[in-house]
Every structure is written in structure tokens, then in C-alpha cells.
Design a protein around this motif. Sequence first.
Motif, short mmCIF file in Angstrom:
data_model
loop_
_atom_site.label_atom_id
_atom_site.label_comp_id
_atom_site.label_asym_id
_atom_site.label_seq_id
_atom_site.Cartn_x
_atom_site.Cartn_y
_atom_site.Cartn_z
N LEU A 40 0.83 -1.20 0.00
CA LEU A 40 0.00 0.00 0.00
C LEU A 40 0.87 1.25 0.00
O LEU A 40 0.59 2.22 -0.71
CB LEU A 40 -0.92 0.02 1.23
CG LEU A 40 -2.02 -1.03 1.26
CD1 LEU A 40 -2.78 -0.99 2.58
CD2 LEU A 40 -2.99 -0.83 0.09
N MET A 41 1.93 1.23 0.82
CA MET A 41 2.77 2.41 0.94
C MET A 41 3.75 2.53 -0.22
O MET A 41 4.35 3.57 -0.43
CB MET A 41 3.53 2.36 2.27
CG MET A 41 2.64 2.67 3.46
SD MET A 41 3.37 2.13 5.00
CE MET A 41 4.87 3.10 5.02
N GLY A 42 3.91 1.43 -0.97
CA GLY A 42 4.92 1.42 -2.01
C GLY A 42 4.47 1.98 -3.35
O GLY A 42 5.26 2.01 -4.29
N ALA A 43 3.23 2.39 -3.47
CA ALA A 43 2.76 2.92 -4.75
C ALA A 43 3.18 4.39 -4.85
O ALA A 43 2.65 5.24 -4.14
CB ALA A 43 1.25 2.79 -4.86
N TYR A 147 -12.53 -3.69 5.19
CA TYR A 147 -12.49 -4.63 4.08
C TYR A 147 -11.58 -5.81 4.36
O TYR A 147 -10.62 -5.69 5.12
CB TYR A 147 -11.96 -3.95 2.81
CG TYR A 147 -12.73 -2.73 2.38
CD1 TYR A 147 -13.81 -2.82 1.51
CD2 TYR A 147 -12.36 -1.47 2.84
CE1 TYR A 147 -14.50 -1.70 1.12
CE2 TYR A 147 -13.05 -0.34 2.45
CZ TYR A 147 -14.12 -0.46 1.59
OH TYR A 147 -14.81 0.66 1.21
N THR A 148 -11.89 -6.91 3.71
CA THR A 148 -11.01 -8.07 3.71
C THR A 148 -10.25 -8.10 2.39
O THR A 148 -10.85 -7.86 1.34
CB THR A 148 -11.85 -9.35 3.85
OG1 THR A 148 -12.42 -9.37 5.15
CG2 THR A 148 -11.01 -10.59 3.64
N PHE A 149 -8.95 -8.36 2.46
CA PHE A 149 -8.19 -8.56 1.23
C PHE A 149 -8.70 -9.84 0.58
O PHE A 149 -8.74 -10.90 1.22
CB PHE A 149 -6.70 -8.68 1.52
CG PHE A 149 -6.05 -7.37 1.86
CD1 PHE A 149 -5.74 -6.46 0.86
CD2 PHE A 149 -5.77 -7.03 3.17
CE1 PHE A 149 -5.15 -5.24 1.17
CE2 PHE A 149 -5.17 -5.81 3.49
CZ PHE A 149 -4.86 -4.91 2.48
N ALA A 150 -9.12 -9.75 -0.67
CA ALA A 150 -9.85 -10.86 -1.28
C ALA A 150 -9.10 -11.52 -2.43
O ALA A 150 -9.68 -12.30 -3.18
CB ALA A 150 -11.22 -10.38 -1.75
N ASP A 160 -0.60 -4.86 -9.82
CA ASP A 160 -0.98 -3.47 -9.59
C ASP A 160 -2.41 -3.33 -9.09
O ASP A 160 -2.94 -2.24 -9.02
CB ASP A 160 -0.81 -2.66 -10.87
CG ASP A 160 0.66 -2.48 -11.20
OD1 ASP A 160 1.48 -2.70 -10.29
OD2 ASP A 160 0.98 -2.13 -12.35
N THR A 161 -3.06 -4.45 -8.81
CA THR A 161 -4.46 -4.40 -8.38
C THR A 161 -4.66 -5.25 -7.14
O THR A 161 -4.16 -6.38 -7.07
CB THR A 161 -5.37 -4.93 -9.51
OG1 THR A 161 -5.09 -4.19 -10.70
CG2 THR A 161 -6.84 -4.75 -9.14
N LEU A 162 -5.36 -4.70 -6.16
CA LEU A 162 -5.72 -5.48 -4.98
C LEU A 162 -7.24 -5.53 -4.90
O LEU A 162 -7.91 -4.51 -5.07
CB LEU A 162 -5.17 -4.80 -3.71
CG LEU A 162 -3.66 -4.85 -3.48
CD1 LEU A 162 -3.29 -3.96 -2.31
CD2 LEU A 162 -3.21 -6.28 -3.22
N LEU A 174 -11.76 -2.34 -5.64
CA LEU A 174 -10.56 -2.59 -6.42
C LEU A 174 -9.59 -1.45 -6.13
O LEU A 174 -9.92 -0.28 -6.37
CB LEU A 174 -10.87 -2.58 -7.92
CG LEU A 174 -11.38 -3.85 -8.57
CD1 LEU A 174 -11.54 -3.61 -10.06
CD2 LEU A 174 -10.42 -5.00 -8.32
N LEU A 175 -8.43 -1.80 -5.61
CA LEU A 175 -7.38 -0.79 -5.42
C LEU A 175 -6.44 -0.95 -6.61
O LEU A 175 -5.85 -2.02 -6.81
CB LEU A 175 -6.62 -1.06 -4.13
CG LEU A 175 -7.04 -0.34 -2.85
CD1 LEU A 175 -6.26 -0.91 -1.68
CD2 LEU A 175 -6.82 1.17 -2.96
#
Lengths: 456, 298
Positions: A40-43, A147-150, A160-162, A174-175
Motif C-alpha cells: 500500500l505504501m509502495g505505490a 475490508y477483507t483482502f480478497a 498493480d491491483t488489490l 478494487l485498489l
Amino acid sequence: MAAAVMIVNVGCKKTYDDTVGGKTADQRVSEVIAAYQKKLMGATYGWIFVESTTGIAYNQGVSQTGPRIVLAYYMQFVDSTKVLMLSDFDTSMTATPKSSGYRVKALTRPALIFDTYNYLHVPCDPDPRISKSPFGTGYGWGTDFEYTFADSTVPTDAGDTLRLVGNLNGAEGLLIKATQAQRDAYLQGKTKAHMVGLSNTNNILNYFKRLTIGGVNYELRIDAFNRTITFTWVDGSGNIKSQTVSYYITGSGVLFSAPIVNGSQTIAGIDDITWNGATSTLTVTINGQQGQVVGYTTPIKADVNAPSRWWNYSYNNGYFWASWQGFHSNGVDDAFGVTSLSNTAGDFYYFAYWAGYFTNPADLFIPVMLNGNSLRLNTYGSAPAAPPQFTTNGKAIFSELGTVGADPIPPGGPVDQSNSVLYNGAGFYLVQTGDKSYDMVLATDAKTWISWFWPL
Amino acid sequence: MKPSAKNIMLCIGLLAGMAACKKDSFTPLTTPPPGLGGDTWAQDSVDKFIYDSMTVPYNVAVYYKWLPGQLDFPSNITPPDASKVIPVLKALLNVAYAPYNQQTGSNVFLRRYLPKALEMAGSAEYLPNGARFLGQAEGGTSMLLYEVNYFSRKKVDSNSFKQMMHTMHHEFGHILHQNVLYPVSFKTISTGYTGNWYNISDAEARTLGFITSYAQAAPDEDFVEMISTMLAGGEGGPSGGYDEYEALLTQTGGPGTTAYATIKQKEAVVVDYFQRVWSINFYALRAKCRTAFVNYLQ
């Protein structure tokens, strides 16, 4: 019993290793949490977060259903606890990044929690005065902030998408890692420009707004409250085609939840919208091509059966079509002030059209008033002939049989003015806007219309 | 299913089986389960204020960041806006806590009896019946304050400020009676306690001998609503909004009515309870609360 004893015996021999790759479950969970945090912090340019609701909102185990929406945010996870964000929920949330807390935490599965209030929490606020939610008091729009990471992959492989799923309402998130251009567009306030651009379609006073792009014509209908856009077109066989999609707005333009597909033409969004005051038109950029949106007095193709479909639905179901605000005219909602109608019958609740109310037969066009906790008919209204005249070119023409009620209709009042419009000899086009909703557009210049919904 | 003799025999068998297990190599865990003992995060100005103003003097932990399951699950509640946390705490310290300190002479009383956890929510908690929670107290150990995001110390918003103070005094009242119960005879002053209190307006409740509609929910609520209404006023008064206790009493029909006498009788119990149990002059405390509130408005 014998089986149980056997299991006990097997369990006794601890010959297997309950670690994976030499790591215990706790070690692995800690690693995954750290990896998500780092990701998350690395973008470098932050993230674009697109959240889609399921149309269901929960509170205390009780659910409500309502419209589905899609919202877009720009987020920067600045350190391990602070996040900055912008939102397309309201123009006031597009310019100044708001800071709040977040944490990545091990719940049943690794979770991303936005733990203090930010723009993200506004659409899920249980107070409808804040969320503007139509789901009712105690409910937002069915969005989430926990949210739960899915993803089924480990964070390092997720690219590039979480993917996220909301823990309370199950909204899907969608992150997506933002590019430098996307970040710049956000920080330059382009989101607001696009939002204003889209709302400028209301500057075209005609109901029918026709988009021409690449030589193809579409009729556009935008529902800003429910955040949907409808494209209507005529296919090669002369059939009316229609597709309604949710839209969301990023710094890079207006995007659709699903692309509009018409043969070889695919429209996934609108990159840019500019209002031209001199010509009262909009210039849009779609797929790199320029197009125009122009007001029309006639539909791209009239839905010939819509008027009778509309009338028969009320007639067959023995109830009425309702309108919250009466007629819209020349850019003004509630053009005749029906909503401020108040008299001995009560306070205005909605305007009704009841097909076949009278058995002789006649229809009824009348305000319905709220009196205490009950609804009753206004003390004056009008009786149109039943059914209206349905023309072969898709119009309904109403004619008055007489007035109804104990009181005379005050001349020049809201009801009188509404009647004048209803009995305009030019008649109305009916546009079906949902399963049980229609817009009724005056055929003279399409600058006057009334929106009907089914109140049951 | 009741355990049969057979099942019990099996259980014994299982136990015996387990006892027979030999663990040859036991490696203790070196990694604690993630999140065990609570989360930690970089302390910012809000966290520092909490530590200096709440934790050190009152031994109170303040939870303002959303923790799944900490508040009622699965309710649609939103967390507080971090920028509202310090203003709300300052208001609590000045308007709710300071009068107690002045009246008792030090912070010892509050330090001892304040619930050790103060939880905050940005919104209210809405119940399916249309009612909403503005505060909760749990077993003398924690207090939950809702609608933190609505806080304002401006005069025009004084109704919502008063409501928050009312909530605080209400919840602290619960803490007090959960420590030492009020006289049991209080429970029989009124009859007609009902779970349907939310269908009754405050004004109507006053004609029935209850100071607010919520007071009609149960004797415990009645008792603490008396405390909080006397200290911070109550809703639905003659002005249409928040009014002081005396003004609310006019809605009973006034002296001579049963409702008036009932509420006055409850008032006497509350005043006596504070004096005898906590050695606090309730009317003096009330005067200090009112002064503190008026002085704090902007």
C-alpha cells in the motif's frame, strides 16, 4: 466409538509438521500483513479505489435493498497509519485531500480498515442527512470502510491491483495503482471539472440529449442521484437498444461500470466534457474522438407502445403512477410549486395519475396529500378521458372530461397549471426509465416532463 | 442432548488417550499471534492529548479508532473524525468532569469511578425500531459515546452539545449505581415501565411522572435520566428543544399534580443518594455543571 478411538491414536503420533515452509500460521499472517502494508505504501503515485455496492445495506442484521452505485477515490497511504483521499461522491470532496487513519490488521482474514472518518465514510454514514442514502435511516448506500483482502494470491504476486470485499455490506473494492498522469489529474482538480461537465448536461433544457460520436447517434439519460447513465440507440434492424450503467468519476474522466457495446463501437467512459454556452451543446471526447451532445425535441426513436404500456399498468393493477415533484419545465424542477401545496386535505405528498379510477370510465389526475399518517386525495383535481389517445407515432394525448373534488381548482395555482400542461394537444412521449418508472415528456419542445414511479 | 453414561465413558477414554501422548520435541513459539495485546501505532497529537489529559489524570483509555467488533456488531456505525476527538474530550473535561472535581475537591473521585475505557463513535447506532443509541455504559468498565462527529461548542448548536453532556451524565450515572445501587424503594415510585418507551414523547412522559420518555424504559434508566436531566437539562421541553430541569417540570402540569409529585419524589432520592453514598451535594454540583456549560459555549 471405535472410529473416535482410532483418531485419538493417530493424533498421538506427532510425526507431521504443522508449519508451511517452516513457518507457523502466526508467522505467515504477520508476513502477509507486513507485505500488504508495504504494498500500500509502495505505490509512488498512490491508488485509485473503485468501490461497487451490491444494492444491499445491512444494519443490526436487518438488510435493505436499493440502487447499486459505484464510487471512486484517490488514496495515498502516506505512512503506516495515515491515508489521504479524494472522492467523487460530492464536488466538495474532489479538491482538498482529507487525512484519516487506516490499519492493516489480521481479522479472520487480513483486513484493511479505514479507522477514522474520511470521505469514504460519508456514503456509509447511517444518518441519511449526511449520506443522502435512499436506503432509510440507519443505512448508508451499502458501501464499507472495513475490508477483507480478497485476492487468492500473496500480496507480492497481486500486481498493480488489490481486490477487497467489505466486511459489513460486502461492497467490492478494487485498489488500482495510479499512474503519474492519473495522480496529476486528481491533484489538479480534474475530477471536479469532469463532475461539473457531466452535470452540465442539465444545461440542455430538452429532455432528449443526443450524442453523436464516430457517426453513431445515442440518446443519453443521466440519473445523477443514482449515478447511472443510459445510452439508447437504434440498431441496424431498426430496433431500440438501451443500456444503463453506473458511472464514477476520476481525474482522468467519467468511467462506466461496464462498457456500452454497440456493434463495433465500445464506449467505456467519457474522457472530457466541455460546455459551449453559445451553442448550448456539449463537446465530449470518447476513445480519443470528439463528439457532440445536442438537445432534441424528439426521441431518437419513439417507443411506440410505451404510452399504452404505461396506462395499462395502472389500469390493470388498480393503483396509480406517482410523481414526487410534478412537472419539470425549462430547467426548473417542480415548475408549478406543487410540493408546497397545503390545504385542508393535508400537505402535498405526490402527484398521481390513476388510470380507470372512475368506472364510467375516466382517469384521475390529482395530488395525493399526507394527512397525519395517512394519504388522501386532494379536494380538487381533474378527470382525463380513459384511455388517452395513443397515436401511431408513440404519443399519448390527454383530454379532460371534467374536474373532480369538493373544491374548485384555484385558477393559476399548481394544479391548474399542471392540468394545462397535461391537456396540451401535442401530447406526450413516454420513456420507460426502469421496471416500474416512466418519464412523460411534452412533445411540443421536450422541455417539460414529469417522472412517474410506481409507489407500491 | 444429555450426556449418557456411554458418552461420559468415551470422554474419559479420550482424556486417557491424550494423557498418554508424549511430546518429544516441544518448540515454544517465538512469534506472538498478530495483534495480541492490542494494536500499536505511531502516536500523533490526538494520542498524546489522550494520554496527557485522560490516561494520566483519570486512568482512562480512549478508543477512537475503529476496532472491528468493539462496538455493537454488526451495526452500521461510522468511526469518529479524528479532528473531533480533542474538542470532544476538552468539552468533557471542562463541562462534565471539572464540576465533579470542584465539588469533591480533587480528581480522586472521578479517577476511581470513571469507567476505564471511553469508546467513541462518529455516528449514532440506529436500531431497527427507529430509536438510536447516543451512549452506552457496560458494567462500570466502559462508556461509549456516539455522534462525536456532530460536536460543536457554538451557541447555535447548544442543543446537540447539551445532548452529549446529558449522555455523559446518564452513562456516568449508570456507573455510579452499578457500583452502589440506589434504594430499592426507588423502583416502586413509578409504575408503567415499558419497552415501548420510544413511542411516547418526552412531554407525554412528563405527564406520567417520568422526566424523559427513556426514563420510562426501566427503573435504572429512570434513575440516571433524573441525574442527567437535572445536571444537563433534557429534550422535548417547552421551548421545543433542550430545556433545564425546572422548565421541563412545568410539562407535568405543575405542583399539585401526581406527575409533579412523582418526579419530585425521585429527585429527593437522587439528592439523598449522592449525599449519603458519595458525599456530594447534588444541588451544588448542578450549579457548577450549569455554570461550566454556559461558560464553555461560544
